[in-house]
Design an enzyme around this catalytic site. Sequence first.
Site, PDB file in Angstrom:
ATOM      1  CG  ASP A  49     -21.434  -1.322 -40.175  1.00  0.00           C
ATOM      2  OD1 ASP A  49     -20.788  -1.308 -39.101  1.00  0.00           O
ATOM      3  OD2 ASP A  49     -22.625  -0.958 -40.251  1.00  0.00           O
ATOM      4  CB  SER A  50     -16.098  -0.270 -38.043  1.00  0.00           C
ATOM      5  OG  SER A  50     -15.647  -1.608 -37.993  1.00  0.00           O
ATOM      6  CE  LYS A 118     -21.652  -6.198 -35.133  1.00  0.00           C
ATOM      7  NZ  LYS A 118     -22.295  -4.890 -35.430  1.00  0.00           N
ATOM      8  CD  GLU A 187     -20.545   0.752 -30.783  1.00  0.00           C
ATOM      9  OE1 GLU A 187     -20.959  -0.128 -31.554  1.00  0.00           O
ATOM     10  OE2 GLU A 187     -19.815   1.701 -31.138  1.00  0.00           O
TER      11      GLU A 187
HETATM   12  O1  KIV Z   1     -18.768  -2.312 -37.180  1.00  0.00           O
HETATM   13  C1  KIV Z   1     -18.111  -2.831 -36.261  1.00  0.00           C
HETATM   14  O2  KIV Z   1     -16.890  -2.964 -36.342  1.00  0.00           O
HETATM   15  C2  KIV Z   1     -18.832  -3.300 -35.081  1.00  0.00           C
HETATM   16  C3  KIV Z   1     -18.060  -3.911 -33.950  1.00  0.00           C
HETATM   17  C4  KIV Z   1     -17.093  -2.996 -33.340  1.00  0.00           C
HETATM   18  C5  KIV Z   1     -18.945  -4.503 -32.949  1.00  0.00           C
HETATM   19  O3  KIV Z   1     -20.017  -3.181 -35.038  1.00  0.00           O
END
Ligand code: KIV
Length: 274
Positions: A49-50, A118, A187
Amino acid sequence: MSSHVPQQRLTTASIRQMKGQSKIACLTAYTTPTAKLIDPHCDLIVVGDSVGMVLYGMKNTVAVTLEMMSAHGCAVMRGVRNSCVIVDLPFGTYQESKEQAFRNALRLLQETGCDGIKLEGGEEMSETIAFLVARGIPVFGHVGLMPQMVNVAGSFRSLGHTESEADKIRRDAVSVAEAGAFAIVIEGTVEIVARQITGSIDIPTIGIGASPACDGQILVSDDMLGLFSDFTPKFVKKFADISPLISSAVEEYVSEVKAGLFPTKEHTFHPRRN
Ligand code: KIV
């Protein structure tokens, strides 16, 4: 009979089995072209979700929607033949109840064809994780710094510096592992805590800003390629610096257009001679 054997992508079970065997290399991807470039080299790709911050210019991940994750999940799946692919459940699509989590995880699995989802959270999400796994949805956990909690935490800062923070992250990781997650992201966590967790659970730990003491590593691909310039966290190594290349290519293009030097004859259609 054709001798062509379709290539099998890595599964969540094969990622789990890599613990103690070999380090697990992961990156994020959001688009088909990036997925195609990353896929031959990585074990696991996360459609994170980044994407909200990296591609949409959002200040955090809170406003990312299930529709965005599904669209980017589909785009990534079109470019992948080798890696295991996990799509993030965005904020607000799984915290309400385990039934809500199942419904939205199923939707991502069915719409994108990805291998699992995730979700962020420790002890408070363990019942949900167990519910999903028991019903056929592989879950990648995420503890330590949890970006979706930014409005409660107040900032994106590394954790595990005090004994109570360290204890909370350790308890979170153990409960996510016991609930049946196939692997877990740690993280923004200090090395000693990442090391203790890696040594105490039987699923792979994938670190991002959590030291080398993890079973694998993940970075946001745009960070490690030097494509995302809003800020670069301390733990990111830029393996390439693409932004200046883009700027100079654009500058050159614009100056050729302004000077009437582009397009040349070579880039122009002319009637074919028979
Ligand atoms: O949102 C994301 O990209 C992430 C990863 C960096 C683990 O959670």
